[in-house]
Structure formats: C-alpha cells, structure tokens
Motif scaffolding. Structure first.
Motif, PDB file in Angstrom:
ATOM      1  N   LEU A 169     -83.271 -40.784 -74.936  1.00  0.00           N
ATOM      2  CA  LEU A 169     -84.371 -39.857 -74.672  1.00  0.00           C
ATOM      3  C   LEU A 169     -83.942 -38.817 -73.652  1.00  0.00           C
ATOM      4  CD1 LEU A 169     -86.823 -41.419 -72.149  1.00  0.00           C
ATOM      5  CD2 LEU A 169     -85.150 -42.863 -73.291  1.00  0.00           C
ATOM      6  N   GLN A 170     -84.538 -37.641 -73.793  1.00  0.00           N
ATOM      7  CA  GLN A 170     -84.298 -36.598 -72.787  1.00  0.00           C
ATOM      8  C   GLN A 170     -85.632 -36.232 -72.158  1.00  0.00           C
ATOM      9  OE1 GLN A 170     -81.539 -33.578 -74.260  1.00  0.00           O
ATOM     10  NE2 GLN A 170     -80.336 -35.163 -75.251  1.00  0.00           N
ATOM     11  N   CYS A 171     -86.440 -35.375 -72.815  1.00  0.00           N
ATOM     12  CA  CYS A 171     -87.733 -35.057 -72.203  1.00  0.00           C
ATOM     13  C   CYS A 171     -88.693 -36.234 -72.304  1.00  0.00           C
ATOM     14  CB  CYS A 171     -88.356 -33.819 -72.851  1.00  0.00           C
ATOM     15  SG  CYS A 171     -89.190 -34.156 -74.409  1.00  0.00           S
ATOM     16  N   GLY A 172     -88.507 -37.082 -73.309  1.00  0.00           N
ATOM     17  CA  GLY A 172     -89.328 -38.289 -73.431  1.00  0.00           C
ATOM     18  C   GLY A 172     -90.622 -38.127 -74.204  1.00  0.00           C
ATOM     19  N   TYR A 173     -90.898 -36.934 -74.681  1.00  0.00           N
ATOM     20  CA  TYR A 173     -92.199 -36.737 -75.329  1.00  0.00           C
ATOM     21  C   TYR A 173     -92.320 -37.537 -76.632  1.00  0.00           C
ATOM     22  CZ  TYR A 173     -96.682 -34.604 -76.071  1.00  0.00           C
ATOM     23  OH  TYR A 173     -98.030 -34.427 -76.209  1.00  0.00           O
ATOM     24  N   CYS A 174     -91.245 -37.568 -77.388  1.00  0.00           N
ATOM     25  CA  CYS A 174     -91.290 -38.281 -78.671  1.00  0.00           C
ATOM     26  C   CYS A 174     -91.145 -39.781 -78.499  1.00  0.00           C
ATOM     27  CB  CYS A 174     -90.155 -37.791 -79.587  1.00  0.00           C
ATOM     28  SG  CYS A 174     -88.507 -38.313 -79.024  1.00  0.00           S
ATOM     29  N   CYS A 184     -87.740 -35.422 -83.011  1.00  0.00           N
ATOM     30  CA  CYS A 184     -87.287 -35.301 -81.628  1.00  0.00           C
ATOM     31  C   CYS A 184     -86.623 -33.945 -81.485  1.00  0.00           C
ATOM     32  CB  CYS A 184     -86.282 -36.398 -81.286  1.00  0.00           C
ATOM     33  SG  CYS A 184     -85.590 -36.177 -79.633  1.00  0.00           S
ATOM     34  N   ARG A 185     -87.087 -33.160 -80.521  1.00  0.00           N
ATOM     35  CA  ARG A 185     -86.532 -31.817 -80.338  1.00  0.00           C
ATOM     36  C   ARG A 185     -85.335 -31.808 -79.404  1.00  0.00           C
ATOM     37  NH1 ARG A 185     -88.314 -28.152 -83.952  1.00  0.00           N
ATOM     38  NH2 ARG A 185     -87.006 -29.746 -84.853  1.00  0.00           N
ATOM     39  N   CYS A 186     -85.070 -32.918 -78.716  1.00  0.00           N
ATOM     40  CA  CYS A 186     -84.045 -32.897 -77.667  1.00  0.00           C
ATOM     41  C   CYS A 186     -82.728 -33.561 -78.057  1.00  0.00           C
ATOM     42  CB  CYS A 186     -84.539 -33.605 -76.412  1.00  0.00           C
ATOM     43  SG  CYS A 186     -86.067 -32.959 -75.739  1.00  0.00           S
ATOM     44  N   THR A 187     -82.803 -34.797 -78.532  1.00  0.00           N
ATOM     45  CA  THR A 187     -81.600 -35.635 -78.517  1.00  0.00           C
ATOM     46  C   THR A 187     -80.634 -35.390 -79.665  1.00  0.00           C
ATOM     47  OG1 THR A 187     -82.612 -37.350 -79.876  1.00  0.00           O
ATOM     48  CG2 THR A 187     -82.910 -37.535 -77.489  1.00  0.00           C
TER      49      THR A 187
HETATM   50  S1  FES Z   1     -86.608 -36.670 -76.107  1.00  0.00           S
HETATM   51 FE1  FES Z   1     -87.588 -34.727 -76.082  1.00  0.00          FE
HETATM   52  S2  FES Z   1     -88.544 -34.713 -78.019  1.00  0.00           S
HETATM   53 FE2  FES Z   1     -87.351 -36.461 -78.145  1.00  0.00          FE
END
Ligand code: FES
Ligand SMILES: Cc1cc2nc3c(=O)[nH]c(=O)nc-3n(C[C@H](O)[C@H](O)[C@H](O)COP(=O)(O)OP(=O)(O)OC[C@H]3O[C@@H](n4cnc5c(N)ncnc54)[C@H](O)[C@@H]3O)c2cc1C
Ligand code: FES
Lengths: 274, 154
Positions: free
Chosen positions: B97-102, B134-137
């Motif tokens: 996870l990065q931002c953790g939203y998903c 997931c927009r980050c990982t």
């Molecule tokens: S960790 Fe940011 S959307 Fe998945």
C-alpha cells in the motif's frame, strides 16, 4: 449517491412476492441482487415507489438435473452458477459467460433471474441462453407459463414480463457433447462487453447469441443458417452483423461493432471446432 | 425502519431509511470508517466488505437487504490484542500500500478470494482482484502480499 425515497417490502415466498406486485402494480419493482437496479436508482434513472426484496426466496436458489434439461432457480447467484459442475459439463457456455460478468463481488450478489429480467442487450448471460435455446418459467396471478427465450426480450430494457409477474426458473437443454465458445471484447478486465458472443454447436443444435449488437439480446439466425448449410467459420462469420442495429457510443461506433461481431463470431466458431 | 446487522461480531440495531446504503450504515451509523467510498458506482472496490464471509461492494447493497446477516469490515480482522490478520501482515510486509485508500477494500476482497481458493496462482489473484482499483502501487506488491498470505508464494 442515494436513491430517491421508497417503501421496502421483504417477502419470503413466491406467493408473497406476487401478492406485493399485485397490490402495488407498476409502482413496485422486485429487487434480487440489486446490481442492475440499484445503480439505476442511485442515478435516479429509476424511481420505484416500492421495492420488493426477493433475496430471501431460498426456494428459488438451485440447480437441478431434470432429465433432458437443467432447471436453474431465478435467484441463483452468478458465483453459484459459474462453478456449478452440472452447468459446466452440460451447458459450459453459460458457466463461462457468467464467469465473465463483472468481478467476484458483483458475482456474489447478482442473480441469473435479475440479469435476464433486466433485459440489457449488453449483458453476457442472455447471449448464452439464446445460444442454448433456453426456456424461461414465469409465475403470475394466472399461474405459471413457459416462454421461449427468443420471445422474451421485446425492446431496450423491456421484456415480455408484465408488472404482476416474476421469473422463477430457467431451463437449459443438457448438451454434454456440444462444443461451445464464449468471446467477449472489452477494454478493462471488469468491464461490460463492447461486443460478445456465445456459440454452441451440438449434433442437432447450432446456436449463436450476440452481446451488445442490437436493442435487445440478439440471436444470429443468419450465422446459424450458414453453419447449417455447411459454411466454414470464416464464411458463416461474415453474416454476424446481419439483421442487427448495433449502438454507437463512447466505446465503439456501429461499424466497429459490426467488425468486432464478425471477428468474435469467427473465433467463437473456430474455438467450438466447426 | 429498524435494521439489525451483526458487524464484526457485534449486533447493531438502528432506525434507518430503507434507501440507506450498506456502506453508509457501516460508516455513518455504526461509525466504522475503515471502509471507504471511492467511486460510489460499484467499480472501484474501496467499499468491499464481507457479507456472510463473501466479498461484496457495500455501495451497491441496501442496509435493509442484509437485515439479520453478518458483516465483517477491516476493523474486524485483527485480533483483540492488535495482532494483525495474516492478510494485513502480508500487505504490511510486502509494502502493498502507498496512500492506503484502496487498502481496506483490497484486503477484504483478498481475504474472500483466498478463502475460496485453496491453491491460488498469481493469475487467480490478478483476476480475482479485478473489481478493486489501486491508483498507487501498480498492483505487483498487492499480488505478492496475497500470494504470501495464502502460503503459495515462493
Ligand atoms: S495504495 Fe493508493 S490507491 Fe491503492
Ligand atoms: C460493476 C458491475 C459490473 C457488471 N458487469 C457486468 C458484465 O460484465 N456483464 C453482465 O452481463 N452483467 C454485468 N453486471 C450486471 C450484473 O450481471 C447484475 O447482477 C445483473 O444484471 C442483474 O442481476 P441482479 O440480481 O443484481 O438484479 P436486480 O438489479 O435486482 O434486478 C434487475 C431487474 O430485474 C428485475 N428482477 C430481478 N429478479 C427478477 C425476477 N426473478 N423476476 C422478475 N424480475 C426480476 C428487477 O425488478 C429489476 O428491474 C454488472 C453489474 C455491476 C454493478
Ligand atoms: S465505492 Fe463501492 S465500488 Fe467504488
């Protein structure tokens, strides 16, 4: 997004569901998995005054061997159909089409009855039922009637069901020796089909259903007759867009859809080994 | 109408409108804000919770439809002493996870997926998580984590 206000009625028998439909007429809508109806209600494209929840009709959740056909209860969920051994071995194209619906979360909620009753030409499941030449069982105030799936879809999101009727069972012929293929073209894994097709080739059975090629789920009699007359996959597939009026939208123009139908039907017939 | 739902083992009864979505019930009425709302149109999977043990998108279910049923959210995964669930631990260890939203939705979808598949492959994981964005990982570490938690990673 929150749907507009409605009254909520929960029923646990078919009779109670029919009673509620009779009482509320065209004000009421049944809700099964809710995965077609709720998105419409959240966008306020549907505003039923009464919602009749039929999720608890456990009597309509089954897959049974009925001799020459399989009987599937209308409330059977997609996840219970895609993995059902009887369906995989006798009507494989239905298992495969169902596996292609949305994602696991959607398949944990959506039901076969809802997918049919919604009458969406973009839905994968009707194409399989058209190719299999299924029969639908409907219950209403006059009792039970059977309807050929060919006669069920009457217009865009419209079906032969009247306001006081509900779909209770789907009957698919057992074709253990038939070969089949399900083809779906989309841009992202969980998306709806831009175009799709179900092909079933048995000893006395040729069926070709199309997804998203017309205002209703469409059975391609043109391709079927070409195959029956001995055409090759390439020749038969040339007829795939015949009789259709495919929509133009953000994903594809009508021309492009017609092209996709020819390509997918050819691949389908080839995969089915004809 | 009165709606009773067992959430993470605790029975909750609240008077809500029939049109209340399950995700609102969980967040606003039960006060469990670990479950996120992303798209609100059943596409992103951020709102995924378990209904009777199976993953569902709680933005596309009415609270009234799950009357008397059993819901598990991300808050209900860890042990009472704070020991993480193996899936949470694997996400932590694999940097999934990065931002953790998903993440809450991703973890709940993964728990359901692994539960249903005893010998899961990388392809099963990628396909099984098609309903979670997931927009980050870039997904690689998420897939790694799910395989690790399922005990099938090399
Ligand atoms: S960790 Fe940011 S959307 Fe998945
Ligand atoms: C994110 C997402 C992705 C999806 N992707 C796909 C896809 O790729 N392919 C695909 O084919 N589908 C897809 N679907 C739709 C999915 O298959 C739905 O589950 C299905 O179309 C409707 O089933 P349901 O049980 O949820 O019906 P509901 O939404 O409960 O009902 C739909 C309609 O049918 C009526 N109805 C329901 N049951 C009955 C019955 N027994 N008798 C009479 N009327 C009834 C309702 O009144 C309503 O008008 C997707 C849905 C979502 C939310
Ligand atoms: S918020 Fe429910 S799927 Fe995106």
């Amino acid at each position: 997004m929150i749907p507009a206000k409605f009254d909520f009625v929960q029923v646990d028998t078919v009779d109670a569901a029919l009673e509620a439909l009779k009482e509320h007429g065209d004000e009421a809508k049944l809700i099964a998995g809710g995965h077609s109806l709720l998105p419409l209600m959240k966008f306020r494209l549907a505003n039923p005054a009464v919602i009749v929840d039929i999720n608890r009709l456990d009597d309509l959740k089954y897959v049974r061997d009925s001799g020459d056909h399989l009987s599937i209860g209308a409330l059977t969920r997609h996840c219970d159909i895609e993995k059902n051994e009887m369906i995989s071995s006798n009507a494989g194209v239905l298992a495969k089409a169902t596996h292609n619906v949305g994602d696991p979360q959607v398949r944990h909620r959506g039901t076969i009855g809802g997918a049919i009753a919604h009458g969406d030409p973009a839905s994968d499941i009707p194409s399989a039922l058209l190719a299999l030449k299924a029969t639908l069982v409907v219950n209403g105030p006059e009792g039970e009637r059977e309807i050929n799936v060919d006669d069920f879809f009457t217009g865009f999101l419209e079906t032969d069901l009247s306001d006081d009727e509900m779909l209770t069972e789907i009957r698919v012929p057992k074709l253990p020796d038939a070969t089949w293929s399900f083809q779906k073209f989309n841009r992202r894994a969980q998306d709806w089909a831009i175009v799709g097709t179900s092909v079933v080739c048995g000893e006395n059975h040729i069926g070709v259903g199309l997804v998203n090629m017309h205002s209703v789920p469409f059975r391609s009699e043109a391709v079927e007759s070409a195959l029956l007359a001995g055409a090759s996959a390439e020749e038969a597939a040339e007829h795939a867009a015949e009789g259709t009026e495919a929509p133009t939208d953000l994903n594809a123009s009508r021309d492009y859809r017609e092209h996709l139908a020819r390509v997918l039907v050819r691949r389908g017939i080839q995969e089915a080994g004809r | 109408m009165e709606v009773s739902i067992e959430i993470n083992g605790v029975e909750q009864t609240h008077d809500v409108e029939p049109r209340m979505l399950l995700v609102q019930y969980i967040r606003e009425v039960a006060g469990l804000t670990g479950t996120n709302i992303g798209c609100d149109t059943s596409s992103c999977g951020a709102c995924t919770v378990l209904l009777n043990g199976e993953s569902i998108k709680s933005c596309t279910v009415l609270a009234a439809q799950v009357q008397g049923m059993n819901i598990q959210t991300i808050e209900g995964l860890a042990d009472e002493d704070g020991t993480l669930h193996p899936m949470q631990q694997a996400f932590h260890e694999c940097h999934a996870l990065q931002c953790g939203y998903c993440t809450p939705g991703m973890v709940m979808a993964s728990v359901s997926l692994v539960e249903k598949n005893t010998s899961i492959t990388e392809n099963d994981v990628r396909e099984g998580l098609e309903g979670n964005l997931c927009r980050c990982t870039g997904y690689h570490n998420i897939v790694k984590a799910v395989l690790q938690a399922s005990g099938t990673s090399s």
